[in-house]
Design an enzyme around this catalytic site. Structure first.
Site, PDB file in Angstrom:
ATOM      1  N   HIS A 144      -4.880   4.880   9.685  1.00 50.13           N
ATOM      2  CA  HIS A 144      -6.256   4.005   8.934  1.00 50.13           C
ATOM      3  C   HIS A 144      -5.761   2.173   9.618  1.00 50.13           C
ATOM      4  O   HIS A 144      -4.892   2.540   8.690  1.00 50.13           O
ATOM      5  CB  HIS A 144      -6.582   4.699   7.871  1.00 50.13           C
ATOM      6  N   ASP A 194      -8.381  -5.938   5.388  1.00 47.72           N
ATOM      7  CA  ASP A 194      -8.146  -6.455   3.789  1.00 47.72           C
ATOM      8  C   ASP A 194      -6.738  -6.949   3.812  1.00 47.72           C
ATOM      9  O   ASP A 194      -5.712  -7.307   3.413  1.00 47.72           O
ATOM     10  CB  ASP A 194      -8.425  -5.961   2.940  1.00 47.72           C
ATOM     11  N   HIS A 222      -2.878  10.953  15.332  1.00 45.95           N
ATOM     12  CA  HIS A 222      -2.888  10.895  14.409  1.00 45.95           C
ATOM     13  C   HIS A 222      -1.896   9.967  13.541  1.00 45.95           C
ATOM     14  O   HIS A 222      -0.782   9.929  13.791  1.00 45.95           O
ATOM     15  CB  HIS A 222      -3.328  11.542  13.543  1.00 45.95           C
ATOM     16  N   ARG A 279      -5.389  -4.746   8.533  1.00 35.01           N
ATOM     17  CA  ARG A 279      -3.911  -3.916   7.477  1.00 35.01           C
ATOM     18  C   ARG A 279      -3.805  -2.246   8.539  1.00 35.01           C
ATOM     19  O   ARG A 279      -4.824  -1.532   7.772  1.00 35.01           O
ATOM     20  CB  ARG A 279      -4.509  -3.740   6.298  1.00 35.01           C
ATOM     21  N   CYS A 294      -2.209   0.706   8.448  1.00 34.96           N
ATOM     22  CA  CYS A 294      -1.842   1.467   7.331  1.00 34.96           C
ATOM     23  C   CYS A 294      -1.447   2.818   7.916  1.00 34.96           C
ATOM     24  O   CYS A 294      -2.040   3.733   7.880  1.00 34.96           O
ATOM     25  CB  CYS A 294      -2.700   2.094   6.068  1.00 34.96           C
ATOM     26  N   CYS A 303       0.502  -1.339   0.077  1.00 38.26           N
ATOM     27  CA  CYS A 303      -0.083  -0.258   0.054  1.00 38.26           C
ATOM     28  C   CYS A 303       0.745   0.967   0.096  1.00 38.26           C
ATOM     29  O   CYS A 303       0.578   2.558  -0.568  1.00 38.26           O
ATOM     30  CB  CYS A 303      -1.056  -0.401   1.104  1.00 38.26           C
TER      31      CYS A 303
END
Length: 159
Positions: free
Chosen positions: A110, A114, A107, A122, A124, A69
């Site tokens: 996300h 999947d 933060h 996941r 990410c 990704c």
């Protein structure tokens, strides 16, 4: 047994001095670094990934994998109580689940459904939101080599 993460408040002016502009934008303004640019995307050394703001341990290299990704991906967190999940509708066509540090509310990135078995998650995560401590650094600290924690954050009383 409930595992509560102690909340801390962060001084935004101190953070602006301590973090790079990208680290500040990602952790405090929910920005996202460009894919395939982060220093931890293709990083596979053994160790722990911590929140860059408050130094809380969040992810282990044991759960890191190459998702393709463009950001560091993990299939689990060290402890579910160390993160909070929030609905992110900043892109109306694509509702996502935001990941934040439960301790300082930074933060991180996300989480998606999947990922690989067994969690199918996941996480990410932006490289700009985390810092890596190698297994050697962790062992040195555990054996009296001094603390590796430096938060520049102030504890907030639990409510």
């Amino acid at each position: 047994m409930e595992n509560k993460t102690e909340k801390v408040s962060v001084n935004k002016e101190e953070l602006k001095k301590r973090l790079t502009p990208l680290q500040y934008q990602v952790t405090q303004e929910a920005a996202t670094e460009r894919p395939f640019t982060g220093c931890y995307n293709k990083h596979y050394e053994k160790g722990i990934y911590r929140c860059i703001v408050c130094q809380q341990d969040l992810f282990s290299s044991d759960t890191k994998y190459d998702s393709g990704c463009g950001w560091p991906a993990f299939n689990d967190v060290l402890d579910k109580g160390k993160i909070t999940l929030h609905r992110d509708a900043s892109i109306p066509e694509r509702i996502r689940t935001e990941v934040r540090c439960a301790r300082c509310n930074a933060h991180m990135g996300h989480v998606f459904e999947d990922g690989p078995k067994p969690t199918r998650k996941r996480y990410c995560i932006n490289s700009a939101a985390i810092v890596f401590l190698s297994a050697d650094e962790l062992n040195s600290s555990a054996n009296g080599g001094g603390s590796t924690e430096n938060t520049n954050a102030t504890p907030v009383a639990q409510q």
